[in-house]
Design a protein around this motif. Sequence first.
Motif, short mmCIF file in Angstrom:
data_model
loop_
_atom_site.label_atom_id
_atom_site.label_comp_id
_atom_site.label_asym_id
_atom_site.label_seq_id
_atom_site.Cartn_x
_atom_site.Cartn_y
_atom_site.Cartn_z
N LEU A 1 -4.13 -7.14 -3.65
CA LEU A 1 -3.78 -5.76 -3.96
C LEU A 1 -3.50 -5.59 -5.46
N GLN B 1 0.83 -1.20 0.00
CA GLN B 1 0.00 0.00 0.00
C GLN B 1 0.87 1.26 0.00
N VAL C 1 -3.59 -0.79 -4.14
CA VAL C 1 -4.87 -0.65 -3.45
C VAL C 1 -5.47 -2.03 -3.21
N GLU C 2 -6.12 -2.17 -2.10
CA GLU C 2 -6.76 -3.43 -1.75
C GLU C 2 -7.99 -3.65 -2.62
#
Length: 144
Positions: free
Chosen positions: A138, A116, A121-122
């Motif tokens: 991710l 991150q 981004v998750e």
Amino acid sequence: MTADSAAILTVGDRDPELSEKLDEALTAFNEAATGTAHGDSFSVKVTDEDGELVGGLTAWTWGGLCGISLLWIREDSRGHGWGSKILQAAEAEAVRRGCDRIAVSSFTFQAPGFYQRHGYVETGRMLGIPGGHEDVHLFKRLAV
């Protein structure tokens, strides 16, 4: 022979021949379904002055996507920037190979925060990892 005629189901240990045949069959299926040829694999490795492994990464590419399979840094070398250097080298190699996006998963006890901090981004989580942990998926768009 039909799917039902005299088929034998077996369960056993790791079967390299089966893995190879499944990989070939699934690759052919994926290529036919997407019109995109099979990708390739690559690695990034750091060794010390004695030739011992400091850390490394393995990844695959397919259809403009890079998938990080494994990234590991030796314990005594963590916190010295090797993870970032390896990840940046992998991202650059992915772009060189025509990728515009990259994906990875990391258990909550590993390094999702590391990814991150590097702009990932998750996109989801898989629950039920032993010890109450989760597998964090991710994704990152790469500048091409």
